[in-house]
Design a protein around this motif. Structure first.
Motif, PDB file in Angstrom:
ATOM      1  N   LEU A 173       0.869  -1.174   0.000  1.00  0.00           N
ATOM      2  CA  LEU A 173       0.000   0.000   0.000  1.00  0.00           C
ATOM      3  C   LEU A 173       0.899   1.215   0.000  1.00  0.00           C
ATOM      4  O   LEU A 173       1.760   1.374   0.864  1.00  0.00           O
ATOM      5  N   GLN A 174       0.703   2.064  -0.980  1.00  0.00           N
ATOM      6  CA  GLN A 174       1.444   3.320  -1.050  1.00  0.00           C
ATOM      7  C   GLN A 174       0.408   4.410  -0.849  1.00  0.00           C
ATOM      8  O   GLN A 174      -0.417   4.648  -1.716  1.00  0.00           O
TER       9      GLN A 174
ATOM     10  N   ARG B 120      -2.901   5.102   0.371  1.00  0.00           N
ATOM     11  CA  ARG B 120      -4.050   4.206   0.580  1.00  0.00           C
ATOM     12  C   ARG B 120      -4.376   3.398  -0.666  1.00  0.00           C
ATOM     13  O   ARG B 120      -5.469   2.874  -0.803  1.00  0.00           O
ATOM     14  N   THR B 121      -3.414   3.295  -1.580  1.00  0.00           N
ATOM     15  CA  THR B 121      -3.631   2.622  -2.856  1.00  0.00           C
ATOM     16  C   THR B 121      -2.697   1.426  -2.980  1.00  0.00           C
ATOM     17  O   THR B 121      -1.524   1.509  -2.614  1.00  0.00           O
TER      18      THR B 121
ATOM     19  N   ALA C 273      -0.186  -0.548  -4.748  1.00  0.00           N
ATOM     20  CA  ALA C 273       0.775  -0.154  -5.779  1.00  0.00           C
ATOM     21  C   ALA C 273       1.004  -1.272  -6.796  1.00  0.00           C
ATOM     22  O   ALA C 273       1.027  -2.445  -6.451  1.00  0.00           O
ATOM     23  N   SER C 274       1.173  -0.898  -8.046  1.00  0.00           N
ATOM     24  CA  SER C 274       1.519  -1.825  -9.108  1.00  0.00           C
ATOM     25  C   SER C 274       3.022  -1.723  -9.331  1.00  0.00           C
ATOM     26  O   SER C 274       3.520  -0.709  -9.823  1.00  0.00           O
TER      27      SER C 274
ATOM     28  N   THR D 242       0.081  -6.080  -9.000  1.00  0.00           N
ATOM     29  CA  THR D 242      -0.377  -5.476  -7.750  1.00  0.00           C
ATOM     30  C   THR D 242      -0.084  -6.353  -6.544  1.00  0.00           C
ATOM     31  O   THR D 242      -0.204  -5.895  -5.417  1.00  0.00           O
TER      32      THR D 242
END
Length: 86
Positions: A21-22, A24-25, A27-28, A45
């Motif tokens: 999580l970067q 609140r997302t 990360a791919s 992901t």
């Protein structure tokens, strides 16, 4: 009766994954340094290798993202029970 070999552990059917999580997302990122046939990085992901997730987290922190915004998380991408076809 012949036994068919399988890589699936039916006693532990839920396959663990790790992601980052970067903010609140989710990360791919390029976990494990994998590339396609043209040499282009393949971003995902999540990964099933904790060490690959940890290495990507270290890279993000070294790039100045900050430890507050980077979290390695463990999750199961979907809830299912794998049943053998009999």
């Amino acid at each position: 009766m012949a036994t068919i070999p399988s890589a699936i552990d039916f006693k532990k059917p839920r396959q663990k994954e790790w992601g980052i999580l970067q903010g609140r997302t989710l990360a791919s990122l390029n976990y494990g340094g994998i590339v396609d046939s043209n040499g282009k990085s393949i971003n995902l992901t999540s990964t099933n290798c904790y060490q690959d997730a940890l290495e990507q987290a270290k890279i993000l922190i070294a790039q100045g993202t900050g430890t507050v915004n980077v979290q390695v998380v463990e999750f199961v991408p979907y809830d299912y029970m794998m049943q053998p076809n009999v």
